[in-house]
Design an enzyme around this catalytic site. Structure first.
Site, PDB file in Angstrom:
ATOM      1  N   ALA A 115       0.861  -1.185   0.000  1.00  0.00           N
ATOM      2  CA  ALA A 115       0.000   0.000   0.000  1.00  0.00           C
ATOM      3  C   ALA A 115       0.895   1.232   0.000  1.00  0.00           C
ATOM      4  O   ALA A 115       2.045   1.180   0.463  1.00  0.00           O
ATOM      5  CB  ALA A 115      -0.886  -0.023   1.245  1.00  0.00           C
ATOM      6  N   GLY A 158       0.581  -5.081   0.886  1.00  0.00           N
ATOM      7  CA  GLY A 158      -0.642  -5.173   0.096  1.00  0.00           C
ATOM      8  C   GLY A 158      -0.408  -5.851  -1.253  1.00  0.00           C
ATOM      9  O   GLY A 158      -1.326  -6.459  -1.808  1.00  0.00           O
ATOM     10  N   GLU A 161      -0.612  -9.370  -0.619  1.00  0.00           N
ATOM     11  CA  GLU A 161      -2.015  -9.674  -0.274  1.00  0.00           C
ATOM     12  C   GLU A 161      -2.888  -9.729  -1.532  1.00  0.00           C
ATOM     13  O   GLU A 161      -3.744 -10.604  -1.663  1.00  0.00           O
ATOM     14  CB  GLU A 161      -2.541  -8.642   0.724  1.00  0.00           C
ATOM     15  CG  GLU A 161      -1.889  -8.822   2.091  1.00  0.00           C
ATOM     16  CD  GLU A 161      -2.196  -7.694   3.069  1.00  0.00           C
ATOM     17  OE1 GLU A 161      -2.159  -6.515   2.645  1.00  0.00           O
ATOM     18  OE2 GLU A 161      -2.463  -7.978   4.246  1.00  0.00           O
ATOM     19  N   GLU A 181       4.974  -5.016   6.906  1.00  0.00           N
ATOM     20  CA  GLU A 181       4.259  -3.944   7.623  1.00  0.00           C
ATOM     21  C   GLU A 181       4.838  -3.695   9.003  1.00  0.00           C
ATOM     22  O   GLU A 181       4.857  -2.575   9.501  1.00  0.00           O
ATOM     23  CB  GLU A 181       2.762  -4.295   7.748  1.00  0.00           C
ATOM     24  CG  GLU A 181       1.988  -4.255   6.438  1.00  0.00           C
ATOM     25  CD  GLU A 181       1.975  -5.568   5.681  1.00  0.00           C
ATOM     26  OE1 GLU A 181       2.808  -6.456   5.981  1.00  0.00           O
ATOM     27  OE2 GLU A 181       1.126  -5.717   4.785  1.00  0.00           O
TER      28      GLU A 181
HETATM   29  N1  CO8 Z   1       4.519   3.246  -0.836  1.00  0.00           N
HETATM   30  C1  CO8 Z   1       4.878   4.394  -1.398  1.00  0.00           C
HETATM   31  N2  CO8 Z   1       5.983   4.558  -2.152  1.00  0.00           N
HETATM   32  C2  CO8 Z   1       6.763   3.492  -2.318  1.00  0.00           C
HETATM   33  C3  CO8 Z   1       6.451   2.238  -1.741  1.00  0.00           C
HETATM   34  C4  CO8 Z   1       5.278   2.130  -0.983  1.00  0.00           C
HETATM   35  N3  CO8 Z   1       4.842   0.973  -0.426  1.00  0.00           N
HETATM   36  N4  CO8 Z   1       7.430   1.360  -2.080  1.00  0.00           N
HETATM   37  C5  CO8 Z   1       8.299   2.050  -2.836  1.00  0.00           C
HETATM   38  N5  CO8 Z   1       7.917   3.326  -2.978  1.00  0.00           N
HETATM   39  C6  CO8 Z   1       8.572   4.418  -3.711  1.00  0.00           C
HETATM   40  C7  CO8 Z   1       9.774   4.934  -2.949  1.00  0.00           C
HETATM   41  O1  CO8 Z   1       9.353   5.870  -1.981  1.00  0.00           O
HETATM   42  C8  CO8 Z   1      10.570   5.557  -4.065  1.00  0.00           C
HETATM   43  O2  CO8 Z   1       9.984   6.778  -4.423  1.00  0.00           O
HETATM   44  P1  CO8 Z   1      10.917   8.103  -4.525  1.00  0.00           P
HETATM   45  O3  CO8 Z   1      11.836   7.813  -5.670  1.00  0.00           O
HETATM   46  O4  CO8 Z   1       9.940   9.196  -4.788  1.00  0.00           O
HETATM   47  O5  CO8 Z   1      11.645   8.212  -3.242  1.00  0.00           O
HETATM   48  C9  CO8 Z   1      10.304   4.604  -5.225  1.00  0.00           C
HETATM   49  O6  CO8 Z   1       9.119   3.903  -4.913  1.00  0.00           O
HETATM   50  C10 CO8 Z   1      11.415   3.601  -5.405  1.00  0.00           C
HETATM   51  O7  CO8 Z   1      11.614   2.935  -4.164  1.00  0.00           O
HETATM   52  P2  CO8 Z   1      13.053   2.732  -3.501  1.00  0.00           P
HETATM   53  O8  CO8 Z   1      13.953   3.868  -3.865  1.00  0.00           O
HETATM   54  O9  CO8 Z   1      12.852   2.470  -2.055  1.00  0.00           O
HETATM   55  O10 CO8 Z   1      13.523   1.427  -4.299  1.00  0.00           O
HETATM   56  P3  CO8 Z   1      14.553   0.315  -3.777  1.00  0.00           P
HETATM   57  O11 CO8 Z   1      14.812  -0.557  -4.963  1.00  0.00           O
HETATM   58  O12 CO8 Z   1      15.689   0.923  -3.080  1.00  0.00           O
HETATM   59  O13 CO8 Z   1      13.727  -0.532  -2.670  1.00  0.00           O
HETATM   60  C11 CO8 Z   1      11.804  -1.694  -1.810  1.00  0.00           C
HETATM   61  C12 CO8 Z   1      12.607  -1.280  -3.050  1.00  0.00           C
HETATM   62  C13 CO8 Z   1      12.594  -2.696  -0.989  1.00  0.00           C
HETATM   63  C14 CO8 Z   1      10.524  -2.361  -2.312  1.00  0.00           C
HETATM   64  C15 CO8 Z   1      11.470  -0.455  -0.951  1.00  0.00           C
HETATM   65  O14 CO8 Z   1      10.920   0.538  -1.808  1.00  0.00           O
HETATM   66  C16 CO8 Z   1      10.496  -0.708   0.145  1.00  0.00           C
HETATM   67  O15 CO8 Z   1      10.861  -1.244   1.180  1.00  0.00           O
HETATM   68  N6  CO8 Z   1       9.214  -0.294  -0.033  1.00  0.00           N
HETATM   69  C17 CO8 Z   1       8.213  -0.391   0.993  1.00  0.00           C
HETATM   70  C18 CO8 Z   1       7.708  -1.819   1.152  1.00  0.00           C
HETATM   71  C19 CO8 Z   1       6.663  -1.892   2.246  1.00  0.00           C
HETATM   72  O16 CO8 Z   1       6.900  -1.612   3.396  1.00  0.00           O
HETATM   73  N7  CO8 Z   1       5.421  -2.329   1.869  1.00  0.00           N
HETATM   74  C20 CO8 Z   1       4.341  -2.495   2.794  1.00  0.00           C
HETATM   75  C21 CO8 Z   1       3.523  -1.245   2.843  1.00  0.00           C
HETATM   76  S1  CO8 Z   1       2.236  -1.303   4.081  1.00  0.00           S
HETATM   77  C22 CO8 Z   1       1.001  -2.238   3.367  1.00  0.00           C
HETATM   78  O17 CO8 Z   1       1.106  -2.724   2.260  1.00  0.00           O
HETATM   79  C23 CO8 Z   1      -0.230  -2.427   4.166  1.00  0.00           C
HETATM   80  C24 CO8 Z   1      -1.255  -3.247   3.400  1.00  0.00           C
HETATM   81  C25 CO8 Z   1      -2.624  -2.804   3.738  1.00  0.00           C
HETATM   82  C26 CO8 Z   1      -3.699  -3.435   2.904  1.00  0.00           C
HETATM   83  C27 CO8 Z   1      -3.500  -3.363   1.407  1.00  0.00           C
HETATM   84  C28 CO8 Z   1      -4.668  -3.902   0.656  1.00  0.00           C
HETATM   85  C29 CO8 Z   1      -4.388  -4.403  -0.737  1.00  0.00           C
END
Ligand code: CO8
Length: 307
Positions: A115, A158, A161, A181
């Site tokens: 998400a 998500g 999921e 999460e």
């Molecule tokens: N939300 C918003 N932006 C994101 C997300 C995210 N989940 N993941 C990546 N991005 C963005 C980054 O902020 C970045 O944007 P910017 O260039 O503007 O800074 C861009 O995508 C590229 O990301 P990274 O630079 O971080 O790329 P890396 O290759 O270094 O890392 C990762 C990739 C490992 C995937 C890393 O981006 C990461 O850890 N992302 C977050 C993963 C996460 O925590 N996901 C869980 C989120 S909570 C959730 O899903 C709750 C679910 C609720 C229900 C959903 C129902 C379907």
């Protein structure tokens, strides 16, 4: 009774095919089945308005809908507008009589990285409650046609999921699955703690949810989360092949089969067996069951009419 039921079901099927009115207890419901041209036109016009997904039809005669999550700058992070578009596209494909199955995929880097954390950052508890936050994000589970997730890259939070809401998951060799999460101070909110435990068992699900660690495609395969692993550039075509295979069967029976397997998640064994038996009996009210068995006996391919 059986003959009556069979007659009623066949009548309903033919009425539905022709898009006529259904009369029930004095009330008339208009239940038109949209023509192929109409559905295609609807899809094309909608697709042109979609911002975060791409929609296409692939496979023999366009029998497999292909939805590609397309928010590359955010690694396909799932925001509300994306989920609304996804639900809408899936509903349209579900209603399209030429489509037998749907594939959902992302990019080679990310199926979906969860998400959208930036969208959630400032939400308060009371906002979640008032808006029933994310309640409509499970639209995938309401689609009656089979859905195959083709997961390349990250399927996190998500994203994992949504993949688990699908009926079949195929993984690219570099896919990574995780419920991270916990790292950002929350827990799975769309089935991660429930579907993951059912798919891979309590201990492994606990480990993934409590550490936030990702697992590789190979681990996901070994643990039974995915059906198979493929080179990234062949993943989507492998998923489409499965959709094409499903398309050779009766859509009515495929729908019943999906429903039966899904019930195994909801019901006790005896309730599930009972439910399955009733659906099995119901297949005998369809023309396609008769045609399938007749074709076997006559050593020819069945010609299903989805009725
Ligand atoms: N939300 C918003 N932006 C994101 C997300 C995210 N989940 N993941 C990546 N991005 C963005 C980054 O902020 C970045 O944007 P910017 O260039 O503007 O800074 C861009 O995508 C590229 O990301 P990274 O630079 O971080 O790329 P890396 O290759 O270094 O890392 C990762 C990739 C490992 C995937 C890393 O981006 C990461 O850890 N992302 C977050 C993963 C996460 O925590 N996901 C869980 C989120 S909570 C959730 O899903 C709750 C679910 C609720 C229900 C959903 C129902 C379907």
């Amino acid at each position: 009774m059986a003959a009556l039921m069979k007659g009623r079901v066949l009548q309903l099927c033919s009425v539905l095919r022709e898009g006529r009115h259904i009369q029930s207890r004095g009330r008339i419901f208009q239940q038109p089945i949209p023509s192929l041209a109409l559905v295609n036109a609807r899809l094309m016009s909608k697709e042109s308005t979609y911002e975060h997904i791409l929609v296409d039809k692939k496979g023999d005669g366009g029998c497999v809908g292909l939805v590609t999550l397309n928010r590359p700058k955010a690694l396909n992070a799932l925001c509300d507008p994306l989920m609304i578009e996804l639900n809408d596209a899936l509903k349209t494909l579900d209603a399209d009589p030429s489509v037998a199955a749907v594939v959902i995929t992302g990019s080679e880097k990310a199926f979906a990285a969860g998400a959208d954390i930036k969208q959630m950052e400032n939400i308060e508890y009371v906002d979640c409650v008032k808006s029933n936050f994310l309640a409509h994000w499970d639209g995938v589970t309401r689609i009656r046609k089979p859905i195959i997730a083709a997961v390349n890259g990250y399927a996190l939070g998500g994203g994992c999921e949504v993949a688990m809401m699908c009926d079949i998951i195929l993984a690219g060799e570099k896919a990574k699955f995780g419920q991270p999460e916990i790292i950002i101070g929350t827990i799975p909110g769309a089935g991660g703690s429930q579907r993951l435990a059912k798919a891979i068992g309590k201990s492994r699900a606990m480990q993934m949810c409590l550490t936030g660690d990702m697992i590789t495609a190979q681990q996901a395969n070994d643990w039974g989360l995915v059906s198979s692993v493929h080179p990234p550039d062949q993943l989507v075509s492998e998923a489409i092949k499965i959709g094409e295979k499903i398309a050779t069967h009766s859509k009515v029976i495929v729908g019943m089969c999906k429903e039966a397997v899904n019930k195994s998640y909801e019901l006790s064994l005896s309730e599930g067996l009972n439910y399955e038996k009733k659906l099995f009996h119901s297949t005998f009210a369809t023309s396609d069951r008769a045609e399938g068995m007749k074709a076997f006996v006559q050593k020819r391919k069945p010609e299903f009419t989805d009725s």
